[in-house]
Design a protein around this motif. Structure first.
Motif, mmCIF file in Angstrom:
data_model
loop_
_atom_site.group_PDB
_atom_site.id
_atom_site.type_symbol
_atom_site.label_atom_id
_atom_site.label_comp_id
_atom_site.label_asym_id
_atom_site.label_seq_id
_atom_site.Cartn_x
_atom_site.Cartn_y
_atom_site.Cartn_z
ATOM 1 N N VAL A 19 100.090 -28.830 43.396
ATOM 2 C CA VAL A 19 99.152 -28.590 42.282
ATOM 3 C C VAL A 19 98.967 -29.921 41.568
ATOM 4 O O VAL A 19 99.673 -30.892 41.846
ATOM 5 C CB VAL A 19 99.707 -27.551 41.270
ATOM 6 C CG1 VAL A 19 99.710 -26.160 41.839
ATOM 7 C CG2 VAL A 19 101.091 -27.958 40.791
ATOM 8 N N SER A 20 98.000 -29.950 40.627
ATOM 9 C CA SER A 20 97.845 -31.202 39.890
ATOM 10 C C SER A 20 97.884 -30.936 38.382
ATOM 11 O O SER A 20 97.704 -29.793 37.936
ATOM 12 C CB SER A 20 96.541 -31.888 40.283
ATOM 13 O OG SER A 20 95.475 -31.044 39.953
ATOM 14 N N ALA A 21 98.126 -32.001 37.646
ATOM 15 C CA ALA A 21 98.134 -31.916 36.182
ATOM 16 C C ALA A 21 96.869 -32.583 35.672
ATOM 17 O O ALA A 21 96.456 -33.626 36.185
ATOM 18 C CB ALA A 21 99.346 -32.648 35.621
ATOM 19 N N LYS A 22 96.269 -31.986 34.625
ATOM 20 C CA LYS A 22 95.072 -32.604 34.027
ATOM 21 C C LYS A 22 95.426 -34.019 33.550
ATOM 22 O O LYS A 22 94.712 -34.976 33.826
ATOM 23 C CB LYS A 22 94.603 -31.728 32.856
ATOM 24 C CG LYS A 22 93.336 -32.201 32.200
ATOM 25 C CD LYS A 22 92.911 -31.168 31.146
ATOM 26 C CE LYS A 22 91.752 -31.669 30.324
ATOM 27 N NZ LYS A 22 91.574 -30.869 29.110
ATOM 28 N N PHE A 23 96.581 -34.143 32.859
ATOM 29 C CA PHE A 23 97.101 -35.459 32.462
ATOM 30 C C PHE A 23 98.572 -35.538 32.864
ATOM 31 O O PHE A 23 99.289 -34.528 32.821
ATOM 32 C CB PHE A 23 97.008 -35.660 30.940
ATOM 33 C CG PHE A 23 95.612 -35.702 30.411
ATOM 34 C CD1 PHE A 23 94.787 -36.800 30.662
ATOM 35 C CD2 PHE A 23 95.107 -34.648 29.656
ATOM 36 C CE1 PHE A 23 93.489 -36.843 30.168
ATOM 37 C CE2 PHE A 23 93.818 -34.687 29.159
ATOM 38 C CZ PHE A 23 92.995 -35.779 29.419
ATOM 39 N N PHE A 24 99.016 -36.740 33.208
ATOM 40 C CA PHE A 24 100.416 -36.938 33.602
ATOM 41 C C PHE A 24 100.887 -38.292 33.097
ATOM 42 O O PHE A 24 100.167 -39.293 33.209
ATOM 43 C CB PHE A 24 100.533 -36.920 35.126
ATOM 44 C CG PHE A 24 101.928 -37.184 35.644
ATOM 45 C CD1 PHE A 24 102.806 -36.129 35.894
ATOM 46 C CD2 PHE A 24 102.375 -38.484 35.887
ATOM 47 C CE1 PHE A 24 104.094 -36.367 36.367
ATOM 48 C CE2 PHE A 24 103.654 -38.730 36.359
ATOM 49 C CZ PHE A 24 104.515 -37.668 36.596
ATOM 50 N N VAL A 25 102.101 -38.316 32.560
ATOM 51 C CA VAL A 25 102.658 -39.610 32.150
ATOM 52 C C VAL A 25 104.177 -39.577 32.346
ATOM 53 O O VAL A 25 104.808 -38.528 32.199
ATOM 54 C CB VAL A 25 102.281 -39.936 30.674
ATOM 55 C CG1 VAL A 25 102.987 -39.034 29.688
ATOM 56 C CG2 VAL A 25 102.543 -41.388 30.355
ATOM 57 N N GLU A 26 104.734 -40.732 32.707
ATOM 58 C CA GLU A 26 106.194 -40.830 32.835
ATOM 59 C C GLU A 26 106.689 -41.715 31.697
ATOM 60 O O GLU A 26 106.147 -42.813 31.488
ATOM 61 C CB GLU A 26 106.539 -41.450 34.194
ATOM 62 C CG GLU A 26 108.029 -41.504 34.461
ATOM 63 C CD GLU A 26 108.355 -41.805 35.918
ATOM 64 O OE1 GLU A 26 107.431 -42.141 36.689
ATOM 65 O OE2 GLU A 26 109.549 -41.722 36.259
ATOM 66 N N VAL A 27 107.690 -41.243 30.944
ATOM 67 C CA VAL A 27 108.191 -42.055 29.823
ATOM 68 C C VAL A 27 109.627 -42.495 30.082
ATOM 69 O O VAL A 27 110.433 -41.743 30.622
ATOM 70 C CB VAL A 27 108.110 -41.312 28.463
ATOM 71 C CG1 VAL A 27 106.665 -41.048 28.094
ATOM 72 C CG2 VAL A 27 108.903 -40.020 28.478
ATOM 73 N N PHE A 28 109.933 -43.741 29.687
ATOM 74 C CA PHE A 28 111.238 -44.340 29.981
ATOM 75 C C PHE A 28 112.062 -44.594 28.717
ATOM 76 O O PHE A 28 113.183 -45.054 28.804
ATOM 77 C CB PHE A 28 111.037 -45.657 30.753
ATOM 78 C CG PHE A 28 110.395 -45.426 32.102
ATOM 79 C CD1 PHE A 28 111.192 -45.179 33.210
ATOM 80 C CD2 PHE A 28 109.018 -45.416 32.248
ATOM 81 C CE1 PHE A 28 110.612 -44.938 34.453
ATOM 82 C CE2 PHE A 28 108.426 -45.178 33.485
ATOM 83 C CZ PHE A 28 109.232 -44.941 34.593
#
Ligand code: FAD
Ligand code: EPU
Length: 339
Positions: A19-28
């Motif tokens: 599936v996909s996400a409308k928005f995606f971000v990875e935070v560190f």
């Protein structure tokens, strides 16, 4: 840190659902997380926090922002004569933290060896295995409330931990991001091997002294035998919780199924094996479409050849629930988070 649009979640969930996400971000880091949460573009979007994706079933594309928590690292926060307090970033791998504690002889989470996923997800369902639960070593956690972006610390009594349960799965579901977890571990290791399968595994070794490393290794061995590896076949571990039923219902069932085993809880309720119940209903090894009940462990639903979509997995789960309700008058509850 870049917010991506229409981003595939295939690599980020152990069921291997495409599936996909409308928005995606990875935070560190916490500051990156705050920065993302303050961005105008996503302010009105629903938010889903993702760790390792090992307890989640996506049944459709996610129409909001998925934040993959990769805030990593652990450090000793404090020591007393008997205890050591370790604070770990929520995006650290749970099994890395276990390995660190086992290597340093810090007791309390060794029975939780090899549970997939991140430290930050561990309090969500109060992970447990082989007679230990997160809550036994939990001290506190830090995080951010999504509605007003304030930082908040929760101590153990405020988390309402239960069997595969906590406040974060209920009132605070999708409302709070865990950024770090502090555990209180024992500098003087004392083995906890009452759980039958673990006791057997250790007994076979005839050890004169049981070290923390031996307990961890024994758990690792049992798990490798029992559970399918998500890197080979998509799954999310136990799909359902083990039900707790009244002693009256247990006796009623026992009259018809004398082989049923029950474990009486402090509350007086009796915990029964969902795997056994599902097997009695004839589901072991059965498939519908590309979803299948695992041949060795009927509590685990697997994605055959990683071709199933989330609805196929859910359909099979619902069929299982219906037959368990009809045969045993027990309503199985999902452990996996369905999105
Ligand atoms: P995810 O699947 O990414 O997320 C799970 C839930 O937590 C979601 O609702 C998500 O939104 C939320 N969440 C994740 N991170 C955060 C955060 N930082 N802040 C707020 N919310 C967050 N579980 C057990 O208890 N015992 C077992 O023995 C066990 N064995 C397993 C074996 C296998 C093969 C597999 C695949 C799973 C198993 N599990 C077990 C389930 C799973 O490993 C745990 O639930 C684990 O804690 C999930 O971690 P995760 O990072 O993958 O969480
Ligand atoms: N039981 C005891 N004491 C024992 C042995 C078993 O109370 O000495 C209880 C268990 O608590 C469980 C039932 O008997 O309720 C069946 O136990 P079994 O060892 O067959 O485990 P399971 O039901 O297949 C559960 C967890 C697993 C966990 C193992 C080991 C759930 C839904 N599943 O599986 O967790 O690894 O016990 O403790 O509780 C997961 O949550 O994804 C998962 C794999």
């Amino acid at each position: 840190m870049k917010i991506k649009e229409n981003y595939s979640l295939l690599k980020f969930n152990s069921f291997r659902i495409n599936v996909s996400a409308k928005f995606f971000v990875e935070v560190f880091s916490v500051s990156e997380l705050v920065e993302v949460l303050s961005e105008n573009i996503i302010k009105k979007e629903p938010i889903l926090i993702l760790g390792g994706g090992s307890n989640i079933l996506f049944t459709k594309d996610y129409g909001g922002l998925v934040i993959k928590n990769s805030i990593k690292g652990f450090e000793v926060a404090r020591k007393t004569d008997n205890d050591i307090f370790i604070e770990a970033g929520a995006g650290s791998l749970w099994d890395d933290l276990v390995g660190y504690c086992v290597n340093n002889n810090y007791g309390g989470i060794e029975n939780l060896t090899l549970i997939p996923g991140t430290v930050g997800a561990a309090p969500i369902q109060n992970i447990g295995a082989y007679g230990q639960e997160l809550k036994d070593s939990f001290y506190s956690l830090n995080g951010i409330l999504l509605d007003n972006l304030t930082l908040k610390t929760f101590f153990k009594d405020e988390c309402y931990f239960g069997y595969r349960d906590s406040i974060f799965k209920n009132e605070l579901k999708n409302k709070f991001v865990i950024t770090s977890v502090t555990l209180r571990l024992n500098k003087n290791f004392y083995p906890n091997i009452d759980y039958s399968a673990l006791k057997e595994e250790i007994k076979e070794k005839n050890l004169s002294k049981i070290s923390i490393g031996e307990v961890s290794k024994a758990v690792r061995n049992i798990r490798k035998r029992k559970l399918p590896d998500p890197s080979e076949i998509g799954n999310a571990g136990s799909f359902f919780k083990n039900p707790e039923i009244s002693s009256a219902l247990f006796i009623e069932i026992q009259n018809k199924f004398p082989n049923i085993k029950g474990y009486t809880q402090k509350s007086g309720m009796v915990k029964v094996s969902a795997a056994w119940i599902i097997e009695q209903c004839g589901w072991k090894g059965k498939s519908i479409g590309n979803a299948s009940v695992h041949i060795n462990q009927p509590l685990v639903i697997v994605n055959i050849n990683n071709r199933a979509n989330g609805s196929e997995i859910l359909y099979l789960a619902n069929q299982i629930k219906d037959s368990v309700k009809n045969t045993f008058n027990i309503i199985l509850e999902e452990e996996v988070n369905i999105v």
